[in-house]
Write a protein that holds these residues in place. Structure first.
Motif, PDB file in Angstrom:
ATOM      1  N   UNK A  21       0.798  -1.216   0.000  1.00 55.32           N
ATOM      2  CA  UNK A  21       0.000   0.000   0.000  1.00 55.32           C
ATOM      3  C   UNK A  21       0.831   1.265   0.000  1.00 55.32           C
ATOM      4  N   UNK A  22       0.122   2.391   0.099  1.00 55.60           N
ATOM      5  CA  UNK A  22       0.779   3.692   0.156  1.00 55.60           C
ATOM      6  C   UNK A  22       1.730   3.751   1.343  1.00 55.60           C
ATOM      7  N   UNK A  23       2.761   4.567   1.223  1.00 56.19           N
ATOM      8  CA  UNK A  23       3.721   4.703   2.304  1.00 56.19           C
ATOM      9  C   UNK A  23       4.596   3.474   2.468  1.00 56.19           C
ATOM     10  N   UNK A  24       4.718   2.677   1.427  1.00 55.69           N
ATOM     11  CA  UNK A  24       5.533   1.453   1.454  1.00 55.69           C
ATOM     12  C   UNK A  24       5.078   0.472   2.527  1.00 55.69           C
ATOM     13  N   UNK A  25       3.774   0.461   2.818  1.00 52.04           N
ATOM     14  CA  UNK A  25       3.209  -0.475   3.788  1.00 52.04           C
ATOM     15  C   UNK A  25       3.007  -1.842   3.150  1.00 52.04           C
ATOM     16  N   UNK A  26       3.230  -2.888   3.950  1.00 52.95           N
ATOM     17  CA  UNK A  26       2.961  -4.268   3.537  1.00 52.95           C
ATOM     18  C   UNK A  26       2.079  -4.888   4.609  1.00 52.95           C
ATOM     19  N   UNK A  27       0.919  -5.425   4.190  1.00 55.25           N
ATOM     20  CA  UNK A  27      -0.004  -6.064   5.131  1.00 55.25           C
ATOM     21  C   UNK A  27      -0.393  -7.434   4.612  1.00 55.25           C
ATOM     22  N   UNK A  28      -0.346  -8.418   5.508  1.00 57.14           N
ATOM     23  CA  UNK A  28      -0.822  -9.757   5.154  1.00 57.14           C
ATOM     24  C   UNK A  28      -2.348  -9.705   5.027  1.00 57.14           C
ATOM     25  N   UNK A  29      -2.890 -10.462   4.072  1.00 62.20           N
ATOM     26  CA  UNK A  29      -4.339 -10.521   3.852  1.00 62.20           C
ATOM     27  C   UNK A  29      -4.819 -11.878   4.372  1.00 62.20           C
ATOM     28  N   UNK A  30      -5.098 -11.952   5.660  1.00 61.64           N
ATOM     29  CA  UNK A  30      -5.527 -13.210   6.276  1.00 61.64           C
ATOM     30  C   UNK A  30      -6.962 -13.539   5.888  1.00 61.64           C
ATOM     31  N   UNK A  31      -7.228 -14.817   5.666  1.00 58.25           N
ATOM     32  CA  UNK A  31      -8.573 -15.264   5.339  1.00 58.25           C
ATOM     33  C   UNK A  31      -8.985 -14.945   3.912  1.00 58.25           C
ATOM     34  N   UNK A  32      -8.023 -14.698   3.029  1.00 63.53           N
ATOM     35  CA  UNK A  32      -8.351 -14.371   1.642  1.00 63.53           C
ATOM     36  C   UNK A  32      -8.851 -15.601   0.903  1.00 63.53           C
ATOM     37  N   UNK A  33      -9.917 -15.419   0.130  1.00 64.47           N
ATOM     38  CA  UNK A  33     -10.420 -16.438  -0.794  1.00 64.47           C
ATOM     39  C   UNK A  33     -10.918 -15.719  -2.034  1.00 64.47           C
ATOM     40  N   UNK A  34     -11.256 -16.468  -3.063  1.00 63.47           N
ATOM     41  CA  UNK A  34     -11.779 -15.872  -4.296  1.00 63.47           C
ATOM     42  C   UNK A  34     -13.291 -15.697  -4.244  1.00 63.47           C
ATOM     43  N   UNK A  35     -13.886 -15.827  -3.100  1.00 62.78           N
ATOM     44  CA  UNK A  35     -15.313 -15.602  -2.903  1.00 62.78           C
ATOM     45  C   UNK A  35     -15.638 -14.127  -3.165  1.00 62.78           C
ATOM     46  N   UNK A  36     -16.708 -13.821  -3.912  1.00 61.23           N
ATOM     47  CA  UNK A  36     -17.043 -12.419  -4.209  1.00 61.23           C
ATOM     48  C   UNK A  36     -17.165 -11.536  -2.964  1.00 61.23           C
ATOM     49  N   UNK A  37     -17.700 -12.070  -1.871  1.00 61.92           N
ATOM     50  CA  UNK A  37     -17.831 -11.260  -0.653  1.00 61.92           C
ATOM     51  C   UNK A  37     -16.464 -10.921  -0.067  1.00 61.92           C
ATOM     52  N   UNK A  38     -15.535 -11.866  -0.101  1.00 62.64           N
ATOM     53  CA  UNK A  38     -14.185 -11.610   0.404  1.00 62.64           C
ATOM     54  C   UNK A  38     -13.471 -10.613  -0.508  1.00 62.64           C
ATOM     55  N   UNK A  39     -13.644 -10.768  -1.814  1.00 62.28           N
ATOM     56  CA  UNK A  39     -13.030  -9.823  -2.752  1.00 62.28           C
ATOM     57  C   UNK A  39     -13.554  -8.408  -2.512  1.00 62.28           C
ATOM     58  N   UNK A  40     -14.851  -8.273  -2.260  1.00 61.39           N
ATOM     59  CA  UNK A  40     -15.417  -6.951  -1.976  1.00 61.39           C
ATOM     60  C   UNK A  40     -14.875  -6.400  -0.664  1.00 61.39           C
ATOM     61  N   UNK A  41     -14.724  -7.253   0.354  1.00 62.07           N
ATOM     62  CA  UNK A  41     -14.174  -6.805   1.638  1.00 62.07           C
ATOM     63  C   UNK A  41     -12.721  -6.361   1.474  1.00 62.07           C
ATOM     64  N   UNK A  42     -11.957  -7.118   0.697  1.00 63.36           N
ATOM     65  CA  UNK A  42     -10.560  -6.734   0.423  1.00 63.36           C
ATOM     66  C   UNK A  42     -10.524  -5.387  -0.285  1.00 63.36           C
ATOM     67  N   UNK A  43     -11.333  -5.228  -1.329  1.00 61.92           N
ATOM     68  CA  UNK A  43     -11.371  -3.969  -2.074  1.00 61.92           C
ATOM     69  C   UNK A  43     -11.710  -2.789  -1.167  1.00 61.92           C
ATOM     70  N   UNK A  44     -12.680  -2.983  -0.285  1.00 61.76           N
ATOM     71  CA  UNK A  44     -13.068  -1.905   0.634  1.00 61.76           C
ATOM     72  C   UNK A  44     -11.943  -1.597   1.622  1.00 61.76           C
ATOM     73  N   UNK A  45     -11.256  -2.640   2.115  1.00 61.13           N
ATOM     74  CA  UNK A  45     -10.203  -2.448   3.111  1.00 61.13           C
ATOM     75  C   UNK A  45      -8.994  -1.707   2.560  1.00 61.13           C
ATOM     76  N   UNK A  46      -8.751  -1.812   1.252  1.00 58.10           N
ATOM     77  CA  UNK A  46      -7.564  -1.191   0.660  1.00 58.10           C
ATOM     78  C   UNK A  46      -7.910  -0.022  -0.264  1.00 58.10           C
ATOM     79  N   UNK A  47      -9.171   0.400  -0.261  1.00 52.81           N
ATOM     80  CA  UNK A  47      -9.630   1.448  -1.176  1.00 52.81           C
ATOM     81  C   UNK A  47      -8.823   2.735  -1.048  1.00 52.81           C
ATOM     82  N   UNK A  48      -8.365   3.082   0.156  1.00 53.15           N
ATOM     83  CA  UNK A  48      -7.616   4.322   0.360  1.00 53.15           C
ATOM     84  C   UNK A  48      -6.289   4.325  -0.401  1.00 53.15           C
ATOM     85  N   UNK A  49      -5.783   3.145  -0.754  1.00 53.01           N
ATOM     86  CA  UNK A  49      -4.537   3.068  -1.517  1.00 53.01           C
ATOM     87  C   UNK A  49      -4.755   3.348  -2.998  1.00 53.01           C
ATOM     88  N   UNK A  50      -6.012   3.363  -3.421  1.00 53.97           N
ATOM     89  CA  UNK A  50      -6.343   3.670  -4.809  1.00 53.97           C
ATOM     90  C   UNK A  50      -5.587   2.811  -5.798  1.00 53.97           C
TER      91      UNK A  50
END
Length: 156
Positions: A21-50
């Motif tokens: 992410x921005x500011x050279x941040x690295x974050x592990x994405x725990x519980x990631x799956x290709x499920x549409x709900x998880x993908x939407x949650x991931x997108x929302x969680x990282x939206x500020x990084x554009x």
């Protein structure tokens, strides 16, 4: 799915991707799956990084890819770690194929539809601009109608 700061343990990038992410941040994405709900949650969680946010993940597989994808927010780097892979891009209706072996890489330009075919057991590393990523079923040699998960802008 949750983003974890400062993961100190070993991670398997096959099951736990990381987000750059921005500011050279690295974050592990725990519980990631290709499920549409998880993908939407991931997108929302990282939206500020554009458009600057990136997902780093390893994929293992064998055989033809079942979908086309496009990353409108930025380029994608695909690195073959083992095995052999053909990356096919649809460039103005013309297939552009690149064969990769271990240690070789290619760049899928932003907005270009592409599909990945693994020639036998293969392992890939992908660094992907995920914002607005779109998927389409592979029903032909070129991408067809939209059936992907919504981008953050389209999510409810």
């Amino acid at each position: 799915m949750r983003l974890v700061n400062h993961e100190r343990n070993a991670m398997d990038l096959r099951t736990t991707p990381v987000h750059l992410g921005l500011g050279s941040r690295v974050k592990a994405v725990e519980g990631f799956t290709w499920d549409p709900e998880v993908l939407q949650a991931y997108s929302a969680a990282v939206a500020a990084d554009g458009a600057e946010g990136r997902m780093v993940m390893i994929f293992d597989g064998d055989g033809l890819g079942d979908h086309w994808e496009s990353h409108p927010a930025g380029d994608e780097l695909v690195v073959c770690l083992s095995g052999s892979v053909t990356v096919t891009r649809d460039v103005d209706g013309v297939p552009d194929r690149v064969l990769l072996g271990p240690g070789e890489a290619t760049i899928n330009p932003a907005g270009v539809w592409h599909v990945v075919d693994m020639e036998g057991p293969t392992s890939l590393l992908a660094i992907t601009a995920t914002l607005g990523t779109d998927h389409r079923p592979r029903t032909d040699t070129r991408p067809t109608e939209h059936v992907g998960t919504p981008s953050p802008e389209e999510a409810p």
